[in-house]
Scaffold this active site. Structure first.
Site, PDB file in Angstrom:
ATOM      1  N   PHE A 185       0.919  -0.999  -0.020  1.00 44.22           N
ATOM      2  CA  PHE A 185       0.027  -0.125  -0.153  1.00 44.22           C
ATOM      3  C   PHE A 185       0.804   1.168  -0.205  1.00 44.22           C
ATOM      4  O   PHE A 185       1.670   1.407   0.702  1.00 44.22           O
ATOM      5  CB  PHE A 185      -0.798   0.121   1.311  1.00 44.22           C
ATOM      6  CG  PHE A 185      -1.760   1.144   1.219  1.00 44.22           C
ATOM      7  CD1 PHE A 185      -2.993   1.161   0.422  1.00 44.22           C
ATOM      8  CD2 PHE A 185      -1.533   2.482   1.966  1.00 44.22           C
ATOM      9  CE1 PHE A 185      -3.860   2.436   0.267  1.00 44.22           C
ATOM     10  CE2 PHE A 185      -2.187   3.443   1.668  1.00 44.22           C
ATOM     11  CZ  PHE A 185      -3.566   3.285   1.131  1.00 44.22           C
ATOM     12  N   ASP A 209       9.963   2.324   0.967  1.00 45.35           N
ATOM     13  CA  ASP A 209       8.749   3.190   1.244  1.00 45.35           C
ATOM     14  C   ASP A 209       8.641   3.224   2.752  1.00 45.35           C
ATOM     15  O   ASP A 209       7.922   2.170   3.478  1.00 45.35           O
ATOM     16  CB  ASP A 209       7.473   2.714   0.530  1.00 45.35           C
ATOM     17  CG  ASP A 209       6.336   3.441   0.952  1.00 45.35           C
ATOM     18  OD1 ASP A 209       6.431   4.394   1.704  1.00 45.35           O
ATOM     19  OD2 ASP A 209       4.924   3.024   0.293  1.00 45.35           O
ATOM     20  N   LYS A 234       4.157  11.220   6.374  1.00 47.47           N
ATOM     21  CA  LYS A 234       3.172  11.309   7.621  1.00 47.47           C
ATOM     22  C   LYS A 234       3.978  12.151   9.031  1.00 47.47           C
ATOM     23  O   LYS A 234       3.787  13.169   8.925  1.00 47.47           O
ATOM     24  CB  LYS A 234       3.085   9.888   8.020  1.00 47.47           C
ATOM     25  CG  LYS A 234       1.963   9.072   6.991  1.00 47.47           C
ATOM     26  CD  LYS A 234       1.678   7.773   7.616  1.00 47.47           C
ATOM     27  CE  LYS A 234       0.890   7.183   6.447  1.00 47.47           C
ATOM     28  NZ  LYS A 234      -0.384   7.634   5.715  1.00 47.47           N
TER      29      LYS A 234
END
Length: 412
Positions: A139, A224, A253
């Site tokens: 994801f 990632d 984030k």
């Protein structure tokens, strides 16, 4: 009677989320309060975006000071904030160059563009034929390019045609990676721990093996770490657990301190050198406000040794969860403060468990129907962990009793 805020959101907002029936109005540290003043422990941290807790005074001060001075200017000009921010980011991660963006998905797209152009211009792959290997269960965001290499049917359904150029292999299987490499392979894009897939931790040494394979085949290793980076797993980067350095690194984030979106793609010199003026950009990426907050967040992470706290508190939480003797628990897995509790759906769905947990003053969210996520702010204390464990134990002990005040949909 349905809450007015929920009614308005349901009426005017696209239904691309299915929130728990709670309306939050304020937050401080690891705590959130709803409109009625009920307090909840945040065990989700907005998917790691709120790693420093809500409204951290140092980060709010940095935001306020910079917002009153200079918030946004185009990258067509220099600012006095971007250089110091990127210097600290590169020094802490050991990467020589950084390209600032906003969302994690934008940073992933940046990495994809860099890898493809490097594959053609540096490695010599024929134009328009470079391939990137990804893992099943990945994801990386919601853009059409990214969902195009997802293995989740819902993420892809109806959104094609997709761009192609991606090859998928099983996560955690280094041999499968090597078998998939061809002369057209430019990069391997991987999450050190798969978050949305259910907090899936690969076998020990997996990334180290991938690093060796990529080196041997002249393939870029791009990690990632939008969710796993910046202390979440008990190290600065989750890739640090295997002692490897990627060729490209994607962060986001927590980089925005829980206040605004900040992301970055970091890379070795020759990889970042494929970008020349006009190749890539972002209206808001690298703006002074984001840079000031990102710089303050990095200093806070380092000065308060939050990665170390995540390691200690994560061990405490993992040990406590694994000690709960309930047949509904199939597995508890994770690293640091990124933990997934896999439940047997014949007992209860993860969504229902989160709704019951909400009644105990703990907020989290399910993923993939069976997994409850526990990823609190990295500032959490041992007393907080113990309180959360008591609430979780109580929730398991009351499984036979439906929780009060849940939506009719939940138990239809």
């Amino acid at each position: 009677m349905k809450n007015h805020a929920i009614t308005l959101e349901d009426r005017y907002c696209a239904h691309n989320y299915e929130p728990l029936p709670v309306v939050l109005s304020s937050g401080k540290g690891i705590w959130l309060w709803d409109q009625d003043g009920k307090r909840y422990m945040d065990m989700m941290s907005a998917y790691s975006a709120v790693s420093f807790g809500h409204s951290h005074p140092a980060l709010v001060a940095a935001l306020s000071k910079q917002a009153s001075q200079l918030a946004v200017v185009s990258r067509a000009f220099y600012s006095d904030q971007l250089g110091p921010f990127l210097q600290l980011l590169c020094e802490m991660t050991g990467m020589p160059k950084a390209l600032p963006m906003n969302s994690g998905a934008e940073a992933v797209e940046t990495a994809i563009k860099a890898a493809r152009k490097w594959g053609h211009k540096v490695k010599g792959i024929a134009d328009q034929t470079a391939e990137i290997i990804v893992c099943r269960g990945n994801f990386a965001g919601r853009t059409t390019t990214i969902v195009g290499f997802s293995s989740e049917d819902q993420y892809r359904d109806g959104f094609g045609p997709f761009s192609g150029g991606f090859v998928s292999v099983p996560f955690g299987d280094a041999a499968a990676l090597e078998a998939a490499i061809t002369p057209r392979t430019a990069a391997f894009l991987v999450e050190p721990i798969q978050g949305e897939a259910g907090i899936i931790v690969p076998p020990e040494g997996y990334l180290a093996k991938c690093r060796e394979i990529c080196d041997r085949h002249n393939v870029l290793l791009i990690c990632d770490e939008v969710q796993t980076g910046l202390g979440r797993t008990g190290r600065l980067l989750a890739s640090d657990h295997d002692g490897i350095k990627p060729d490209g690194l994607i962060l986001g984030k927590a980089l925005g301190g829980g206040l605004l979106p900040v992301s970055a793609f970091l890379a070795r010199e020759d990889l970042m050198a494929v970008f020349t003026p006009g190749d890539h950009g972002s209206t808001f990426g690298g703006n002074p406000l984001s840079a000031a907050v990102g710089h303050a967040a990095l200093r806070l992470l380092r000065e308060e040794k939050l990665a170390d706290n995540a390691q200690r508190m994560g061990e405490r939480l993992l040990t406590g969860l694994r000690a709960i003797p309930h047949p509904a628990i199939r597995q508890v897995r994770g690293k640091g403060l990124l933990i997934g509790m896999d439940l047997d759906p014949s007992f209860i769905s993860a969504r229902e468990f989160c709704e019951r947990l909400m009644q105990q003053g703990i907020l989290s969210k399910d993923t993939h129907d069976t997994v409850v996520r526990f990823a609190p702010p990295l500032i959490i204390t041992a007393n907080d962990i113990d309180a959360a464990l008591e609430a979780i134990k109580h929730t398991f002990s009351s499984l036979l009793t439906p929780p009060a005040h849940l939506t009719e949909r939940s138990y239809a």
